[in-house]
Every structure is written in C-alpha cells, then in structure tokens.
Design a protein around this motif. Structure first.
Motif, PDB file in Angstrom:
ATOM      1  N   PRO A 195     -17.300  34.529 -35.184  1.00  0.00           N
ATOM      2  CA  PRO A 195     -17.379  35.984 -35.012  1.00  0.00           C
ATOM      3  C   PRO A 195     -18.533  36.594 -35.817  1.00  0.00           C
ATOM      4  O   PRO A 195     -18.946  36.059 -36.840  1.00  0.00           O
ATOM      5  CB  PRO A 195     -16.024  36.462 -35.520  1.00  0.00           C
ATOM      6  CG  PRO A 195     -15.601  35.427 -36.507  1.00  0.00           C
ATOM      7  CD  PRO A 195     -16.126  34.108 -35.997  1.00  0.00           C
ATOM      8  N   LYS A 196     -19.017  37.710 -35.309  1.00  0.00           N
ATOM      9  CA  LYS A 196     -20.038  38.532 -35.974  1.00  0.00           C
ATOM     10  C   LYS A 196     -21.362  37.798 -36.186  1.00  0.00           C
ATOM     11  O   LYS A 196     -22.149  38.182 -37.045  1.00  0.00           O
ATOM     12  CB  LYS A 196     -19.516  39.055 -37.310  1.00  0.00           C
ATOM     13  CG  LYS A 196     -18.299  39.950 -37.179  1.00  0.00           C
ATOM     14  CD  LYS A 196     -17.873  40.482 -38.525  1.00  0.00           C
ATOM     15  CE  LYS A 196     -16.638  41.378 -38.387  1.00  0.00           C
ATOM     16  NZ  LYS A 196     -16.180  41.900 -39.694  1.00  0.00           N
ATOM     17  N   VAL A 197     -21.609  36.762 -35.430  1.00  0.00           N
ATOM     18  CA  VAL A 197     -22.898  36.069 -35.526  1.00  0.00           C
ATOM     19  C   VAL A 197     -23.754  36.510 -34.325  1.00  0.00           C
ATOM     20  O   VAL A 197     -23.320  36.364 -33.183  1.00  0.00           O
ATOM     21  CB  VAL A 197     -22.713  34.543 -35.515  1.00  0.00           C
ATOM     22  CG1 VAL A 197     -24.081  33.853 -35.548  1.00  0.00           C
ATOM     23  CG2 VAL A 197     -21.877  34.103 -36.699  1.00  0.00           C
ATOM     24  N   PRO A 198     -24.948  37.058 -34.555  1.00  0.00           N
ATOM     25  CA  PRO A 198     -25.778  37.485 -33.416  1.00  0.00           C
ATOM     26  C   PRO A 198     -26.205  36.291 -32.569  1.00  0.00           C
ATOM     27  O   PRO A 198     -26.386  35.183 -33.087  1.00  0.00           O
ATOM     28  CB  PRO A 198     -26.983  38.160 -34.081  1.00  0.00           C
ATOM     29  CG  PRO A 198     -27.014  37.635 -35.469  1.00  0.00           C
ATOM     30  CD  PRO A 198     -25.596  37.338 -35.859  1.00  0.00           C
ATOM     31  N   VAL A 199     -26.343  36.562 -31.276  1.00  0.00           N
ATOM     32  CA  VAL A 199     -26.677  35.505 -30.325  1.00  0.00           C
ATOM     33  C   VAL A 199     -27.960  35.896 -29.589  1.00  0.00           C
ATOM     34  O   VAL A 199     -28.088  37.026 -29.111  1.00  0.00           O
ATOM     35  CB  VAL A 199     -25.532  35.283 -29.317  1.00  0.00           C
ATOM     36  CG1 VAL A 199     -25.928  34.217 -28.294  1.00  0.00           C
ATOM     37  CG2 VAL A 199     -24.256  34.873 -30.042  1.00  0.00           C
ATOM     38  N   VAL A 200     -28.897  34.945 -29.495  1.00  0.00           N
ATOM     39  CA  VAL A 200     -30.130  35.119 -28.717  1.00  0.00           C
ATOM     40  C   VAL A 200     -30.152  34.025 -27.660  1.00  0.00           C
ATOM     41  O   VAL A 200     -30.105  32.838 -27.996  1.00  0.00           O
ATOM     42  CB  VAL A 200     -31.382  35.033 -29.609  1.00  0.00           C
ATOM     43  CG1 VAL A 200     -32.646  35.132 -28.737  1.00  0.00           C
ATOM     44  CG2 VAL A 200     -31.375  36.134 -30.648  1.00  0.00           C
ATOM     45  N   PHE A 201     -30.199  34.408 -26.392  1.00  0.00           N
ATOM     46  CA  PHE A 201     -30.205  33.424 -25.315  1.00  0.00           C
ATOM     47  C   PHE A 201     -31.627  33.243 -24.783  1.00  0.00           C
ATOM     48  O   PHE A 201     -32.479  34.117 -24.896  1.00  0.00           O
ATOM     49  CB  PHE A 201     -29.261  33.824 -24.180  1.00  0.00           C
ATOM     50  CG  PHE A 201     -29.569  35.156 -23.559  1.00  0.00           C
ATOM     51  CD1 PHE A 201     -30.563  35.292 -22.595  1.00  0.00           C
ATOM     52  CD2 PHE A 201     -28.862  36.295 -23.941  1.00  0.00           C
ATOM     53  CE1 PHE A 201     -30.833  36.508 -22.015  1.00  0.00           C
ATOM     54  CE2 PHE A 201     -29.141  37.524 -23.367  1.00  0.00           C
ATOM     55  CZ  PHE A 201     -30.127  37.634 -22.398  1.00  0.00           C
ATOM     56  N   ALA A 202     -31.853  32.083 -24.188  1.00  0.00           N
ATOM     57  CA  ALA A 202     -33.159  31.756 -23.618  1.00  0.00           C
ATOM     58  C   ALA A 202     -33.002  31.422 -22.146  1.00  0.00           C
ATOM     59  O   ALA A 202     -32.139  30.629 -21.778  1.00  0.00           O
ATOM     60  CB  ALA A 202     -33.791  30.580 -24.359  1.00  0.00           C
TER      61      ALA A 202
END
Length: 741
Positions: free
Chosen positions: A116-123
């Motif tokens: 939880p509360k971890v930012p996610v960056v998708f590619a």
C-alpha cells in the motif's frame, strides 16, 4: 593506549551510523516484469530504465521480479506471486514500483493492498487498456499508442500493387485486443484489400496457412502470446520464425520484429519507452506528487525498416515515407573512412585549385591579349551596324579621333582625312555654331549633352546628325577629354515631319467634318443677311421709281445693304479660316474675342437645338500666343460635344456656360460647362485616347486632336464631370506675357 582505542572505536561507530543513514536514504525501485526474462521487449525497456536511473543517481537500488503471467494465467498463480512479493518486500517496501509489460499493471491494481501507498509507474500500456483498467490515483506512466494504420500505410507504399492482406494474431488477452484493433483499422482504411484474418490458429495450422500466401501479398504479424492450442510463445521470437517462412513481406508494429526478418513498421523503440518511463520515476523521486502526474505518450515514434529485408523482397527505398529510419544499411566508403576520404579530397582539392589558378591566369592573359586585339574591331562593327560613328577629342591638343563609319555619315570621300575641320565643313551654315560648340565645348557637367545639326552632302542631300557629347576625367581629375557618338537621324526627322503633316491633315478634316455638321446652320446664318440685302435693294428701287423719291429713306436702305453685306462677309471669312489648310500661324490671340467669334458661328445651330449660351468672361484683355484657327477648332469641338450631350436634357435646362479668368500663375483659363449626362467612370481615363468614343457615330479623334493642339500651345486640356450635373472642359493656356518672358 586506552584513549586511542576509544577514539578509534568512536570513529568506526560514526562511520557505521553514516553508512546506515546513507543506506536508509538510497532510493529503491521494484520492477515487476509481466513475463519472464526471455521476452526481448521487456528486457530492452528494463535495461533503458536502469541506464537512465543510474545516470540520475548511482546509489539507486533496483530489484526485479518476473511475474510470468503469459504462461501461468490462472488466479492461483497470480495470488501466490502477490503473496511472495508481499512477504519479500512488505517489511521494507520500495519507494516506487515500476510495471513492465501490459499484464503487469492489472496485476498491481488487483493486489495493490499488498504494497500500500507505494507509487506505481507503468511502461507501455495501450490507450484502450488504460481506459479499461481505470487505475486509482498514484498510478501513472507511459501510454504507447501503436499506430497500426501507419504500419499498413508503409506496406502499401512499398507494395503499391498488392491486393491481398493477411493479418496474424494469437488468442491471448493482449492478442485479442490486437484483433479488434486490426479489424477496426482495416475497416476504416481507404483502400480496400481482400483481407484474411489468421487469428487464434494452432501454430502448425498457422504455418500451413502462411505457406499458401501469394508472393505479392502483405502480411502483418501482431502478437502471439498464446496460439489456438493454448501454447505460449514469445511474440518477437515467433514473429522472426513467421517472417522467415512467409512467401511475402512481413510487417509488424513492434521494434523487436525489425532486424529479425520483418520489413518494418511504424514503431517506437523500447529503449525510448524505458527512458521516458525512467524520467517519470525520477520526477517522483525528486518529490513530485504521483497523483498530479498525468500519463504521457512517448513522442519518439518513427517509420523504421530493415534494409536487408527490403533487398530480399526487392522493395524500393524511394517509396519510403519521408523521415523513415533505414536500419542495417551497409556503410559506404564515406561512412567507413570519412577522415581518410576528407584528407585525400582536401589534398586533391588544393592541388586542383593551384593548377586551376595557374590555368585561369594563363587563360585570362590570353583572353586579355585577344580582347585588346579585337576590341577596336568589335566596337567599330557594333557602331557601324547601328549606323553610329564614334569620336573622341583632346581639347588641349585639338586632336580628333573618329571611326571610319563617320565618312559615310558625313559623305566624305576616302582621300580626305577625318579631321575636325573636314567634319565641320559639311555642316549646314545655320547649324555650324551648334556643331562647333558640341564638339569643342562642354556643358560644365559630367552629364551627356546632345545637339541635332544638318549635314549637306556633295549631291545637295540634307542629312540630320545628332552629336552626343560626354566629358570624362583623366587620372588627374581634369575633364580635358570629350567623347561621343554621331547618330543619323534623317529617317527619324522625315518620319516626324510626315507625322506632323498627317496630323495637320486630320485636324483639317476634323474642322471640315464639324462644318459639315453645321452646314444647315451656316446656310441659315448666311441666308439671313442675303435676304435682308435683297429686301433693302428692292425697297431702294421702289423708292427710286417715285416721282419725288425720299433720298433719306434710300440712304437708310443702302446703309442696311452695306451692314448686311459686312455681316455675310464675316460669316464667310470665319468659314474660310476654318477650311483653309497650311502651317500653323503663331500670333497674339484674344481669348474673349475667340469665344464671341465661335459663339457667332454657332448662333443658328444653338437656336435650332434650343440651347442657350451664357458668358462669364472676365472684363480684361486675355492674350495668348498661338494659332487662332486651331484654338477655335478646339473651342468649337468642345461646344459641339456639350450640345450633343444635352440631347436628352429638358429644354428649360439646356444651356452652355463659357467663362474665362486669369490665374495667379500667369496662365489663362477657359471653361466650357454643359448640363448634359456627364462622363461615365469607365470612360474618364480614356477620354483622350485615339479612336475611343462614346458617341454612336463618332470617330474618337476629336478630343485626342484637341488635347494635342493645346499641348502644342504649351497648355493643358482637362475634362471632368460636374457634381451638379454635366461636364466641365477646362483649357489652360500661357498668357502672352508669360510666353514672351
């Protein structure tokens, strides 16, 4: 000794604390690969991300996990994998999670509570997948818009004769998304192909169908994660195999297909996707709020082709869209040995330039010598061809140089030297002073001067010669040299004289035509005094027949006869002046008398047309220098035009106003104003144009001749519409005093 140990232990303890503090500050990133390590696309993206993150900070820690979701698609595997990630990273969660591969983002969204509360960056997520997933805040990344329409356009340009299209895709989740995209793009495409969709076939059956493809077809391979039998594949590997087996060129929307047998496509490199994804991760590590960062598209999309595949299928590079990147093209000699080639070309260029300079200098010298030899001949030939003689005079030595063509111009035989005296001896006595001044003197400026003189040849023929003179300075700045040309103007002068004679004939014909139009009025004007003479003569005879004639009455009758005879004589004299031909006679002309005389000539015509004439003549003597007949012709023409213009004007409004006045400039202004229809806008600029007329039976010469006559008298004729109606003709002539001065 004890104190030293304590100090060393303290320093070591501080270093340990500093190391732990640095370790705590080192950013940690967890990469979640949707597939296993054998997928080239995700490996390329991950490597590009790593390079960019290390450039940003060498202390960054990168962990990676391979979810292997393409081969294990059951929920149990996904749950086990999520539990593993929670147990492994739950106590020390990463600062950022990065998903690589289309299936990784749905996995993270489904199990986001594990970290939880971890930012996610998708590619590399397609716009359709992103819209369907609707990620919560804190998840952002790079959206890849694979433009299949442009890949099809590339194939169409390279194979313009192709009529059949084959599209290949598997039955995996990503494969099926491609299926719907392909159907939509082909349906919307302007050019209609005979399309065959090879979707969800077992691999063996797909190979069999592919072998039947004609050689001139287009084959587009999308993705095959799973075939019709449920077997899993790596899309890049299977695309390579299909490209090698296909009887026709293969295209695809992925960069990993190019270089392994496919011709090309409209793609973006996976390296650029990884770099763009890393840039978003760096922004978050710098403190940017991931909830405020909207997903972005990667602008680095290009047409990319494999030069080897194009040569295999004999495809022309000239048909490629502008800006296409051509890969694997063998380097030219220039590319391989640029430095050596540049050095060799430089040495060769210097040698060539040196030899060229020597050759140019030699050629220039030869050419200059030839020009010096031929310049006199060319100049003489050009002047002779133009019937021009060249001359030059040194005013200090009185030495004259002339070309041989001057002999023909001045009619000098070959045995007479071409000297200044010999030339001047042929000049007409009346023009001798002008000729001598033109050859010997200067006008005091550097501008050319010209004088026209007559030459009398030995056979008595007169020839006109123009002497054009131009002084020029020598090296010391003094204008002691005169140069110029002799030009034969005989033909021009003859043409001018003939033109003047023709103009005089036309002027005379115009006067005759005007008098012809006035013939009825003139006959009536002459008939009146003749009738009066007859009546008075009969009355005198009757009185003389009486026994006691009244001599006083007889005297009155005879005086009336004399008066009417003078009146008829005046009318005939006016007609005679207008009808006679000859050279213009310059004399003092009284403008007011000219107006009254013209009005008297038109008296009967005015009565016949029911037109009144009004005068506004300034009570002073207006004299101008000119030919009274020509000036009366102009005034007569203007009044007649005004009378013609009032044909449709009501009778009570028909009148012509003639006025004269003196101007401050010293000129005399004569105005003729009518109450006719005025001048049209289209005709205003063409009034004085020869043969242009607004009358049904007009010749178009009247105003043109009038304007020429007035200009010859140094004046100006203007004709404009009056704002209150009608037209105003204005004649401006120099006064006698201005002309004399």
């Amino acid at each position: 000794m004890t104190t030293t140990r304590i100090a060393l232990c303290s320093i070591g303890f501080l270093f340990c604390l500093a190391g732990e503090a640095c370790a705590a500050e080192r950013p940690r990133i967890l990469m979640l690969h949707a597939f296993n390590y054998s997928f080239p696309a995700t490996s390329m993206i991950a490597e590009a991300v790593r390079k960019r993150l290390v450039e940003y900070s060498k202390s960054v820690e990168i962990d990676a996990e391979f979810l292997d979701l393409s081969r294990n698609m059951d929920e149990a595997h996904a749950l086990r994998t999520a539990t593993f990630i929670r147990d492994k990273y739950g106590k020390h969660p990463p600062d950022l999670v990065m998903t690589i591969g289309s299936a990784a983002l749905p996995f993270v969204i489904q199990y986001q509570d594990f970290l939880p509360k971890v930012p996610v960056v998708f590619a590399s997520i397609s716009p359709q997948s992103y819209a369907a997933l609707r990620p919560p805040p804190g998840i952002t990344g790079i959206i890849t818009a694979f433009d299949l329409a442009k890949t099809l356009l590339l194939a169409e340009r390279l194979q313009p004769e192709a009529r059949r299209l084959y599209v290949i895709a598997g039955r995996g989740e990503a494969d099926r998304r491609w299926q719907s995209t392909a159907r939509r793009v082909i349906e919307e495409h302007g050019r209609k192909f005979e399309t065959t969709f090879l979707f969800e076939l077992p691999y063996a059956e797909l190979i069999a169908e592919l072998s039947k493809v004609p050689k001139d077809a287009i084959v587009i391979v999308l993705t095959i994660f799973v075939d019709g039998d449920g077997k899993t594949f790596v899309p890049a590997q299977i695309a390579t195999e299909l490209a090698g087996l296909s009887p026709a060129p293969v295209y695809g929307p992925y960069d990993t297909f190019i270089g392994e047998g496919a011709v090309g496509g409209f793609v973006e490199t996976f390296e650029s996707i990884g770099t763009a994804t890393a840039e978003m991760a760096i922004e978050i590590m710098k403190g940017a709020d991931p909830t405020t960062l909207a997903p972005r598209t990667n602008p680095n999309q290009h047409y990319r082709v494999d030069h080897r595949a194009m040569e295999r299928w004999n495809l022309k590079e000239r048909n490629l869209p502008p800006g296409t990147v051509v890969l694997f093209k063998p380097p030219t000699i220039w590319d391989q040995h640029r430095g050596t080639v540049v050095a060799a070309l430089s040495v060769l260029g210097l040698q060539t330039a040196f030899l060229g300079a020597l050759l140019i200098q030699w050629r220039r010298r030869q050419r200059a010598e030839a020009l010096l030899r031929d310049s006199d001949d060319r100049m003489t030939f050009a002047a002779t061809a133009a019937n021009i003689g060249l001359w030059q005079l040194d005013r200090d030595t009185d030495e004259l140089w002339v070309t041989e063509h001057c002999r023909a111009l001045f009619g000098l035989p070959p045995d007479i030297p071409l000297t200044r005296g010999a030339l001047l001896a042929t000049v007409h006595p009346d023009d001798l002073e002008t000729a001598n001044s033109a050859i010997r003197k200067s006008n005091g400026t550097q501008r050319p001067a010209a004088s026209d003189v007559r030459i009398v040849l030995r056979n008595g023929e007169v020839r006109w010669i123009r002497m054009r003179t131009h002084p020029y300075a020598e090296g010391n700045g003094e204008t002691n040299q005169l140069g110029g040309i002799f030009v034969d103007l005989t033909d021009q002068k003859s043409a001018e004289a003939e033109t003047a004679l023709q103009r005089m004939e036309i002027e005379h014909l115009m006067r005759v035509s005007v008098l012809g139009a006035l013939s009825g009025s003139i006959a009536h004007e002459i008939n009146q005094p003749l009738t009066a003479i007859l009546s008075n003569a009969q009355a005198a005879l009757h009185l003389l027949g009486q026994k006691s004639p009244d001599l006083e009455e007889i005297r009155d009758a005879l005086q009336d006869i004399v008066h009417e005879d003078n009146r008829a004589s005046e009318v005939i004299q006016r007609l005679r002046q207008l009808l006679k031909k000859g050279e213009p006679k310059l004399e003092a002309v009284n403008i007011n008398d000219l107006v009254r005389s013209t009005a008297g000539l038109l008296h009967s015509e005015l009565i016949g047309r029911e037109i009144r004439i009004r005068f506004d003549l300034e009570n002073r003597l207006f004299l101008t220098r000119g030919d009274s007949v020509q000036l009366q012709q102009v005034l007569l023409n203007l009044v007649m035009n005004g009378m013609d213009a009032m044909a449709a004007t009501p009778v009570d409004q028909r009148y012509i106003l003639i006025s004269t006045r003196g101007m401050e400039s010293g000129s005399v202004e004569l105005c003729v104003k009518d109450r006719g229809h005025g001048i049209g806008a289209l005709a205003q600029d063409r009034l004085f144009e020869a043969f242009y007329t607004t009358k049904e039976h007009g010749l178009g010469l009247g105003l043109a001749i009038c304007s020429a006559i007035i200009e010859a008298h140094g004046g100006r004729l203007a004709l404009v519409s009056d704002a209150s109606g009608g037209a105003i003709a204005t004649i401006s002539l120099p006064s006698w005093e201005a002309t004399a001065s």
